[in-house]
Design a protein around this motif. Structure first.
Motif, PDB file in Angstrom:
ATOM      1  N   GLU A 108     -48.602 101.249  35.433  1.00 41.47           N
ATOM      2  CA  GLU A 108     -49.509 101.561  36.535  1.00 41.47           C
ATOM      3  C   GLU A 108     -50.633 102.510  36.095  1.00 41.47           C
ATOM      4  O   GLU A 108     -51.736 102.474  36.649  1.00 41.47           O
ATOM      5  N   HIS A 109     -50.365 103.354  35.105  1.00 38.18           N
ATOM      6  CA  HIS A 109     -51.410 104.257  34.607  1.00 38.18           C
ATOM      7  C   HIS A 109     -52.536 103.467  33.948  1.00 38.18           C
ATOM      8  O   HIS A 109     -53.720 103.768  34.129  1.00 38.18           O
ATOM      9  N   PHE A 110     -52.170 102.468  33.182  1.00 42.73           N
ATOM     10  CA  PHE A 110     -53.180 101.621  32.549  1.00 42.73           C
ATOM     11  C   PHE A 110     -53.951 100.825  33.590  1.00 42.73           C
ATOM     12  O   PHE A 110     -55.180 100.739  33.536  1.00 42.73           O
ATOM     13  N   LYS A 111     -53.241 100.243  34.548  1.00 47.01           N
ATOM     14  CA  LYS A 111     -53.897  99.415  35.569  1.00 47.01           C
ATOM     15  C   LYS A 111     -54.901 100.249  36.367  1.00 47.01           C
ATOM     16  O   LYS A 111     -56.038  99.815  36.616  1.00 47.01           O
ATOM     17  N   ALA A 112     -54.500 101.454  36.786  1.00 52.25           N
ATOM     18  CA  ALA A 112     -55.407 102.313  37.556  1.00 52.25           C
ATOM     19  C   ALA A 112     -56.620 102.708  36.722  1.00 52.25           C
ATOM     20  O   ALA A 112     -57.748 102.774  37.233  1.00 52.25           O
ATOM     21  N   ALA A 113     -56.407 102.963  35.434  1.00 48.10           N
ATOM     22  CA  ALA A 113     -57.520 103.332  34.557  1.00 48.10           C
ATOM     23  C   ALA A 113     -58.484 102.167  34.394  1.00 48.10           C
ATOM     24  O   ALA A 113     -59.711 102.340  34.442  1.00 48.10           O
ATOM     25  N   LEU A 114     -57.948 100.966  34.243  1.00 49.58           N
ATOM     26  CA  LEU A 114     -58.808  99.789  34.079  1.00 49.58           C
ATOM     27  C   LEU A 114     -59.613  99.515  35.349  1.00 49.58           C
ATOM     28  O   LEU A 114     -60.767  99.067  35.280  1.00 49.58           O
ATOM     29  N   ASP A 115     -59.019  99.803  36.498  1.00 47.60           N
ATOM     30  CA  ASP A 115     -59.706  99.575  37.768  1.00 47.60           C
ATOM     31  C   ASP A 115     -60.947 100.449  37.929  1.00 47.60           C
ATOM     32  O   ASP A 115     -61.815 100.152  38.757  1.00 47.60           O
ATOM     33  N   GLN A 116     -61.043 101.524  37.153  1.00 47.07           N
ATOM     34  CA  GLN A 116     -62.226 102.384  37.231  1.00 47.07           C
ATOM     35  C   GLN A 116     -63.446 101.726  36.607  1.00 47.07           C
ATOM     36  O   GLN A 116     -64.586 102.142  36.876  1.00 47.07           O
ATOM     37  N   GLY A 117     -63.224 100.709  35.747  1.00 43.43           N
ATOM     38  CA  GLY A 117     -64.326  99.907  35.235  1.00 43.43           C
ATOM     39  C   GLY A 117     -65.087 100.460  34.052  1.00 43.43           C
ATOM     40  O   GLY A 117     -66.129  99.903  33.678  1.00 43.43           O
ATOM     41  N   ARG A 118     -64.589 101.533  33.426  1.00 43.17           N
ATOM     42  CA  ARG A 118     -65.318 102.110  32.295  1.00 43.17           C
ATOM     43  C   ARG A 118     -64.545 102.008  30.984  1.00 43.17           C
ATOM     44  O   ARG A 118     -64.842 102.711  30.020  1.00 43.17           O
ATOM     45  N   GLY A 119     -63.571 101.110  30.967  1.00 42.78           N
ATOM     46  CA  GLY A 119     -62.786 100.906  29.762  1.00 42.78           C
ATOM     47  C   GLY A 119     -61.656 101.910  29.630  1.00 42.78           C
ATOM     48  O   GLY A 119     -61.582 102.904  30.371  1.00 42.78           O
ATOM     49  N   VAL A 120     -60.757 101.627  28.699  1.00 40.86           N
ATOM     50  CA  VAL A 120     -59.595 102.489  28.465  1.00 40.86           C
ATOM     51  C   VAL A 120     -59.484 102.779  26.972  1.00 40.86           C
ATOM     52  O   VAL A 120     -59.533 101.864  26.145  1.00 40.86           O
ATOM     53  N   LEU A 121     -59.348 104.039  26.640  1.00 41.19           N
ATOM     54  CA  LEU A 121     -59.051 104.452  25.281  1.00 41.19           C
ATOM     55  C   LEU A 121     -57.574 104.799  25.193  1.00 41.19           C
ATOM     56  O   LEU A 121     -57.110 105.730  25.867  1.00 41.19           O
ATOM     57  N   PHE A 122     -56.830 104.021  24.412  1.00 43.64           N
ATOM     58  CA  PHE A 122     -55.433 104.351  24.160  1.00 43.64           C
ATOM     59  C   PHE A 122     -55.373 105.368  23.032  1.00 43.64           C
ATOM     60  O   PHE A 122     -55.812 105.093  21.910  1.00 43.64           O
ATOM     61  N   ALA A 123     -54.860 106.557  23.322  1.00 45.24           N
ATOM     62  CA  ALA A 123     -54.621 107.556  22.288  1.00 45.24           C
ATOM     63  C   ALA A 123     -53.211 107.332  21.776  1.00 45.24           C
ATOM     64  O   ALA A 123     -52.233 107.619  22.473  1.00 45.24           O
ATOM     65  N   THR A 124     -53.095 106.790  20.578  1.00 40.35           N
ATOM     66  CA  THR A 124     -51.781 106.480  20.044  1.00 40.35           C
ATOM     67  C   THR A 124     -51.619 107.145  18.685  1.00 40.35           C
ATOM     68  O   THR A 124     -52.481 107.907  18.248  1.00 40.35           O
ATOM     69  N   ALA A 125     -50.503 106.882  18.014  1.00 46.30           N
ATOM     70  CA  ALA A 125     -50.199 107.600  16.787  1.00 46.30           C
ATOM     71  C   ALA A 125     -49.206 106.792  15.962  1.00 46.30           C
ATOM     72  O   ALA A 125     -48.687 105.759  16.401  1.00 46.30           O
ATOM     73  N   HIS A 126     -48.927 107.276  14.757  1.00 43.90           N
ATOM     74  CA  HIS A 126     -47.903 106.660  13.906  1.00 43.90           C
ATOM     75  C   HIS A 126     -46.531 107.121  14.403  1.00 43.90           C
ATOM     76  O   HIS A 126     -45.788 107.826  13.709  1.00 43.90           O
ATOM     77  N   LEU A 127     -46.230 106.710  15.597  1.00 47.11           N
ATOM     78  CA  LEU A 127     -45.023 107.120  16.300  1.00 47.11           C
ATOM     79  C   LEU A 127     -44.365 105.878  16.875  1.00 47.11           C
ATOM     80  O   LEU A 127     -45.032 105.101  17.578  1.00 47.11           O
ATOM     81  N   GLY A 128     -43.085 105.667  16.582  1.00 51.28           N
ATOM     82  CA  GLY A 128     -42.427 104.460  17.048  1.00 51.28           C
ATOM     83  C   GLY A 128     -42.956 103.263  16.279  1.00 51.28           C
ATOM     84  O   GLY A 128     -43.029 103.260  15.054  1.00 51.28           O
ATOM     85  N   ASN A 129     -43.371 102.224  17.005  1.00 52.21           N
ATOM     86  CA  ASN A 129     -43.885 101.010  16.364  1.00 52.21           C
ATOM     87  C   ASN A 129     -45.308 100.762  16.833  1.00 52.21           C
ATOM     88  O   ASN A 129     -45.537 100.053  17.815  1.00 52.21           O
ATOM     89  N   TRP A 130     -46.266 101.373  16.153  1.00 53.53           N
ATOM     90  CA  TRP A 130     -47.669 101.263  16.555  1.00 53.53           C
ATOM     91  C   TRP A 130     -48.210  99.853  16.340  1.00 53.53           C
ATOM     92  O   TRP A 130     -49.150  99.452  17.027  1.00 53.53           O
ATOM     93  N   GLU A 131     -47.625  99.099  15.424  1.00 54.36           N
ATOM     94  CA  GLU A 131     -48.070  97.717  15.232  1.00 54.36           C
ATOM     95  C   GLU A 131     -47.630  96.841  16.402  1.00 54.36           C
ATOM     96  O   GLU A 131     -48.415  96.052  16.944  1.00 54.36           O
TER      97      GLU A 131
END
Length: 298
Positions: A108-131
């Motif tokens: 739901e966090h991603f969906k709400a962010a996308l609804d704002q219409g200005r794109g989404v930047l995923f801040a991710t890391a070499h944590l878990g399985n980034w691929e």
């Protein structure tokens, strides 16, 4: 840097191809055992990696005893093994079976962010399985853009690029990242960027990371402020209880436009998640390599 020889490139490519084939075409329990053996061989063949991990852990988590540090380092190699198995099987993973590998939490966090219409930047890391996180998101939601640094071996780089795009994702090379990222965000697309790597003095600012000054790149914070895109921390974290990954999206981070402050906010959030899953972060990376002027090297 000395030029790479074609012989070396070919040998590395053949080895990488053989490893992936062995993990892709054997029953999953055997593939998992093989991957753990490969990760163990990596550990033994390049002892520097474990030394770096233990040094990082002693500096970042001094409250833990050496035995715990060693267990976390062991977990890092187990995490690499799981990543290898999933990556090897990308050609076999599709909409029909992706749920066997991963599920969403916090979509739901991603969906709400996308609804704002200005794109989404995923801040991710070499944590878990980034691929797997980016690969799975394309199958479960929609293709996204992934920022990557080309590998030194062009043959392996091409192999990795082919697999990263199998589920429909688009790649943006770090060499021309800003223009491609901003265009994707203007089109209200999602872009994933790894934010946990060491940066040079010219490209970063020092932030508090596990109580130790770490030089962090400022590009992400600047892009977020310039574009107005929502910033969503997202990681594919292994759940031992479920025997699969959870692609967890966290609430959006506030971006103020103050580059140093925003970069610190990113790393504060990242640290809190690594502390929950310490054996899934890539401690073998020399994260604190760049030191403040006058400070000894790591």
């Amino acid at each position: 840097m000395h030029p790479r020889s074609p012989l070396r490139d070919n040998l590395e490519y053949w080895l990488a191809s053989a490893v992936l084939a062995s993990l892709a075409h054997t029953p999953l329990p055997i593939a998992n055992a093989l991957a753990r053996a490969y990760a163990r061989l990596l550990d033994l063949a390049i002892p520097r990696l474990r030394r770096v991990a233990l040094s990082n852990l002693a500096m970042a988590m001094p409250e833990l005893d050496p035995a715990t540090h060693r267990r976390i380092a062991d977990g890092v190699f187990h995490s690499i093994a799981r990543l290898l198995v999933a990556f090897a099987r990308f050609p076999q993973i599709g909409p029909a079976n992706i749920a066997d590998w991963i599920r969403y939490e916090g979509f739901e966090h991603f969906k709400a962010a996308l609804d704002q219409g200005r794109g989404v930047l995923f801040a991710t890391a070499h944590l878990g399985n980034w691929e797997l996180s980016a690969f799975a998101h394309a199958l479960l939601a929609a293709p996204m853009y992934v920022v990557f640094r080309p590998l030194d071996n062009p043959k392996i780089d091409a192999l990795v690029e082919r697999r990263r795009t199998l589920s429909g994702n688009h790649l943006i090379s770090k060499r021309e990242a800003a223009r491609g990222i901003l265009k994707a965000l203007r089109d209200n697309q999602a872009v994933g960027i790894l934010v946990d790597q060491n940066a040079s003095l010219d490209d970063g600012v020092f932030v508090d990371f596990f109580g130790v000054p770490a030089c962090a790149g400022t590009g992400f914070a600047k892009l977020a402020a310039h574009s107005g895109a929502a910033v969503i921390p997202g990681f594919a974290l292994w759940s031992e209880a479920e025997r699969k990954y959870v692609l967890r999206f966290y609430p959006p981070l506030e971006i103020t436009g103050d580059t140093a402050r925003d970069t610190q906010t990113l790393h504060r959030q990242l640290e809190s998640i690594i502390r929950q899953y310490p054996d899934q972060w890539l401690w073998i990376h020399r994260r604190w390599k760049t030191r403040q002027p006058g400070k000894p090297r790591q």
